[in-house]
Design a protein around this motif. Structure first.
Motif, mmCIF file in Angstrom:
data_model
loop_
_atom_site.group_PDB
_atom_site.id
_atom_site.type_symbol
_atom_site.label_atom_id
_atom_site.label_comp_id
_atom_site.label_asym_id
_atom_site.label_seq_id
_atom_site.Cartn_x
_atom_site.Cartn_y
_atom_site.Cartn_z
ATOM 1 N N ASP A 262 0.944 -1.261 0.051
ATOM 2 C CA ASP A 262 -0.017 -0.234 0.015
ATOM 3 C C ASP A 262 0.843 1.482 0.083
ATOM 4 O O ASP A 262 0.738 2.161 -0.744
ATOM 5 N N ASN A 263 1.731 1.303 0.638
ATOM 6 C CA ASN A 263 2.882 2.622 0.902
ATOM 7 C C ASN A 263 3.622 2.678 -0.364
ATOM 8 O O ASN A 263 4.053 3.810 -0.320
ATOM 9 N N VAL A 264 4.104 1.698 -0.733
ATOM 10 C CA VAL A 264 4.845 1.737 -1.897
ATOM 11 C C VAL A 264 4.300 2.235 -3.347
ATOM 12 O O VAL A 264 4.759 3.198 -3.862
ATOM 13 N N VAL A 265 2.932 1.733 -3.244
ATOM 14 C CA VAL A 265 2.124 2.412 -4.353
ATOM 15 C C VAL A 265 1.691 3.839 -4.302
ATOM 16 O O VAL A 265 1.717 4.652 -5.117
ATOM 17 N N PHE A 266 1.471 3.958 -2.797
ATOM 18 C CA PHE A 266 1.021 5.587 -2.448
ATOM 19 C C PHE A 266 1.958 6.496 -2.780
ATOM 20 O O PHE A 266 2.135 7.378 -3.478
ATOM 21 N N ALA A 267 3.317 5.909 -2.337
ATOM 22 C CA ALA A 267 4.698 7.043 -2.437
ATOM 23 C C ALA A 267 5.080 7.008 -3.926
ATOM 24 O O ALA A 267 5.114 8.170 -4.155
ATOM 25 N N PHE A 268 4.771 6.108 -4.831
ATOM 26 C CA PHE A 268 5.287 6.041 -6.274
ATOM 27 C C PHE A 268 4.039 7.112 -6.887
ATOM 28 O O PHE A 268 4.555 7.962 -7.524
ATOM 29 N N LEU A 269 3.049 7.052 -6.527
ATOM 30 C CA LEU A 269 1.874 7.733 -7.311
ATOM 31 C C LEU A 269 1.690 9.335 -7.001
ATOM 32 O O LEU A 269 1.700 10.165 -7.626
ATOM 33 N N TYR A 270 2.205 9.455 -5.510
ATOM 34 C CA TYR A 270 2.211 10.689 -4.861
ATOM 35 C C TYR A 270 3.280 11.387 -5.438
ATOM 36 O O TYR A 270 3.212 12.719 -5.755
ATOM 37 N N ALA A 271 4.532 10.786 -5.862
ATOM 38 C CA ALA A 271 5.847 11.415 -6.270
ATOM 39 C C ALA A 271 5.291 11.917 -7.662
ATOM 40 O O ALA A 271 5.853 12.896 -8.338
ATOM 41 N N ALA A 272 4.472 11.239 -8.421
ATOM 42 C CA ALA A 272 4.160 11.462 -9.850
ATOM 43 C C ALA A 272 2.943 12.495 -10.005
ATOM 44 O O ALA A 272 2.796 13.100 -10.745
ATOM 45 N N THR A 273 2.006 12.447 -8.962
ATOM 46 C CA THR A 273 0.828 13.355 -9.126
ATOM 47 C C THR A 273 0.691 14.258 -7.899
ATOM 48 O O THR A 273 -0.302 15.300 -8.267
ATOM 49 N N ALA A 274 1.496 14.250 -6.796
ATOM 50 C CA ALA A 274 1.324 15.069 -5.497
ATOM 51 C C ALA A 274 -0.322 15.385 -5.301
ATOM 52 O O ALA A 274 -0.511 15.975 -4.433
ATOM 53 N N SER A 275 -1.009 14.077 -5.597
ATOM 54 C CA SER A 275 -2.510 14.241 -5.066
ATOM 55 C C SER A 275 -2.584 13.161 -3.815
ATOM 56 O O SER A 275 -2.425 11.881 -4.275
ATOM 57 N N ILE A 276 -3.041 13.520 -2.900
ATOM 58 C CA ILE A 276 -3.103 12.339 -1.692
ATOM 59 C C ILE A 276 -4.260 11.758 -2.162
ATOM 60 O O ILE A 276 -4.459 10.383 -1.701
ATOM 61 N N GLY A 277 -5.343 12.193 -2.422
ATOM 62 C CA GLY A 277 -6.456 11.356 -2.786
ATOM 63 C C GLY A 277 -6.356 10.395 -3.685
ATOM 64 O O GLY A 277 -6.771 9.092 -3.407
ATOM 65 N N GLU A 278 -5.989 10.796 -4.856
ATOM 66 C CA GLU A 278 -5.681 9.712 -6.012
ATOM 67 C C GLU A 278 -4.595 8.635 -5.727
ATOM 68 O O GLU A 278 -4.909 7.465 -5.580
ATOM 69 N N SER A 279 -3.494 8.911 -4.794
ATOM 70 C CA SER A 279 -2.464 8.014 -4.281
ATOM 71 C C SER A 279 -3.263 7.111 -3.266
ATOM 72 O O SER A 279 -2.914 5.900 -3.344
ATOM 73 N N GLN A 280 -4.082 7.529 -2.405
ATOM 74 C CA GLN A 280 -4.730 6.929 -1.212
ATOM 75 C C GLN A 280 -5.384 5.907 -2.083
ATOM 76 O O GLN A 280 -5.629 4.780 -1.356
ATOM 77 N N ILE A 281 -6.426 6.163 -2.831
ATOM 78 C CA ILE A 281 -7.523 5.199 -3.319
ATOM 79 C C ILE A 281 -6.623 4.202 -4.169
ATOM 80 O O ILE A 281 -6.925 3.117 -4.082
ATOM 81 N N THR A 282 -5.915 4.509 -4.927
ATOM 82 C CA THR A 282 -5.079 3.589 -5.937
ATOM 83 C C THR A 282 -4.160 2.597 -4.907
ATOM 84 O O THR A 282 -4.310 1.325 -5.052
#
Length: 559
Positions: free
Chosen positions: A244-264
């Protein structure tokens, strides 16, 4: 009688690996005390122990099974349980006992009596662990008790006892459990937790022969295998959190969106965790349709709480986003684990078969949600009546004590007569106070009607699901018994859609479910009974009702 002609309601099952004279003595004593069936499993003891098994194999009621090699105590127990179900299909279950002399015949009979008195429960013989007990047994039991209480939510006095009464209803699930050594006995306790099987403790004597030297339980290696089973919970949760945290960290670095990163991140982790928890950790045999809605509800709620915590820690406390997420997930770990353990993957304990809905109590305090759903149900009924029933019909409502539909039907359909049939005297008394001239009340059961009626319309709402399958069929046919030829029957009942299962699970979780004998019905079950007497005019599922109902409208065939 043939080889297996002896009938026994509770066979005794003894797994044996390299046994001594204690096994022969125990079998002899059990036979003398009237035990009719004893199953002994030779778990690959070797040819030097053949004499021991030959000494008991020829006795009436004794069945000796053999493993070519040592497969483990769990495998031997499963072999014996399978044999019991095949050759004693009507047995209540089996009593398992050890072959090393630790269990006396009197205690075995006490556990068997407990199994007869507590249908469907696992009976365990509980020993007293004082200083006279060998240290490896005392320490092993105390540590396992603590871990069981912490990790599984089971507070048991004796987790390693081999003297157990295993109900026949639990055996099919146990036969599918993959473990085969001593850890199988712990898996049995975990299966009870997650299959909704109650555990009843029966006190027994504490016997250790020669400081328990005859036992093949190795305190270090076997305990490590047992405790590893408990650690599966934490291992899967840890791997899920990492993913969960690896996917969150990767997407947050790419999108800077907490919501989208959290959901994915949560979606990817959810799929991984659900499959692992269901098959590896809890070994659930329940259908996905039952378990998955509860699991998704937990994930959604957990995600919302986690999102709020992350926002608070990040914007109010100044914590960086990724550390904030780790803190939030750490705080939620224990709560999330406990809910999965006790709600998602645990089968709801069934109410006793004889327990019926307390209708007096229900009529005294009808939930506000029911008052809302009744408006929709009333509208559906009135629409069906207007389309399929003649003017000024004679109407019979079965199961209509304290009817919530009567007033609307009397004022809008204007029937020439209205009969209400129910067994609940209190509910009927409430109807009497609503004094409509054309209403007649009958205190009778739908299963035993004694009435001379030929109605134009017979209907019931929430009735036929409160019986077993045979009685449900009788209740459905009773509608047609009091219909004239060409008359119309309307029957509604709950049906087990995903929405129904999720809603009922949620209501049950907060202890607000009031209908212990309600059995949601597949439409095919009711349709088959209706087809015996009538022609189907219309059927549909009422989706606006969260506890989804199905409605069937049918016309009685001409005589």
């Amino acid at each position: 009688m043939g080889e297996y002609g002896i009938v026994s309601d509770v066979p005794v099952l003894i797994p044996a690996y390299k046994p001594g004279a204690a096994l022969v003595a125990l079998v002899s004593e059990l036979l003398q005390r009237g035990v009719e069936a004893i199953i002994v499993v030779n778990d690959g003891s070797g040819p030097e122990f053949d004499g021991c098994f030959h000494a008991i194999a020829g006795r009436s009621g004794v069945h000796v099974l053999h493993h070519a090699v040592n497969l483990g105590k769990g495998a031997a127990l499963k072999t014996g349980m399978n044999h019991a179900l095949v050759h004693f299909p009507k047995c209540l279950g089996v009593v398992t006992a050890d072959a090393d002399g630790q269990h006396c015949s009197g205690d075995i009979l006490s556990v068997a009596a407990g199994l007869r008195e507590n249908a469907g429960a696992l009976i365990i013989g509980v020993r007293t662990f004082d200083r006279a007990v060998p240290w490896k047994s005392r320490v092993g039991n105390n540590v396992t008790r603590a871990l069981m209480r912490l990790m599984v939510g089971q507070n048991l006095s004796d987790t390693q006892t081999g003297l157990r009464g295993v109900p026949s209803s639990l055996i099919p699930h146990l036969l599918r459990v993959p473990t085969s050594g001593y850890e199988f006995e712990l898996d049995m306790l975990m299966a009870c937790k997650h299959q909704g099987c109650p555990v009843v403790e029966v006190p027994i004597r504490t016997i250790y022969v020669n400081d328990n030297r005859g036992s093949h339980f190795h305190p270090i290696s076997d305990s490590m295998r047992i405790y590893f089973l408990l650690l599966r919970f934490s291992v899967l949760s840890l791997l899920t959190a990492v993913l969960d945290n690896v996917v969150f960290a990767f997407l947050y670095a790419a999108t800077a969106s907490i919501g989208e990163s959290q959901i994915t991140g949560r979606l990817v982790a959810m799929i991984f965790n659900y499959l692992g928890a269901r098959s590896v950790v809890f070994q659930s045999q329940q259908k996905h349709a039952i378990v998955f809605p509860k699991y998704v509800s937990l994930v959604v709620c957990n995600g919302l709480v986690s999102y709020i915590l992350i926002q608070f820690l990040h914007f109010r406390m100044g914590v960086s986003t990724v550390p904030a997420k780790l803190i939030a997930e750490g705080l939620l770990f224990i709560a999330n684990f406990a809910i999965q353990r006790d709600f998602v993957f645990t089968r709801t304990k069934r109410e006793p078969a004889k327990q019926a809905t307390d209708w007096d109590r229900y009529y005294t305090s009808v939930p506000f949600t029911a008052k809302l759903t009744r408006r929709y149900s009333t509208a559906v009924l009135l629409d069906a009546m207007r389309r399929y029933v003649c003017r000024a019909p004679s109407v019979v409502e079965i199961g209509g004590a304290n009817s919530c539909f009567m007033d609307a039907i009397l004022s809008r359909i204007r029937p020439r007569s209205y009969d209400v049939i129910d067994t609940n005297r209190y509910g009927l008394s409430l109807l009497e106070k609503r004094a409509w001239q054309q209403v007649r009340l009958h205190e009778q059961s739908v299963l035993h009607l004694a009435m001379d009626l030929e109605a134009d319309l017979v209907f019931s709402v929430g009735l036929v699901e409160h019986f077993d399958p045979a009685e449900t069929r009788r209740a459905v046919l009773a509608h047609f018994d009091i219909l004239r030829s060409g008359g119309v029957a309307i029957i509604t009942f709950p049906t087990p859609t995903l929405l129904y299962r999720a809603a009922r699970a949620a209501i049950g979780a907060v202890r607000m479910w009031k209908f212990p004998d309600e059995r949601p019905l597949m439409p095919s079950e009711v349709l088959a009974a209706v087809a015996e007497r009538g022609e189907i005019l219309e059927q549909k599922t009422l989706w606006p009702l969260i506890l989804t109902q199905h409605i069937i409208v049918a016309r009685k065939g001409l005589a």
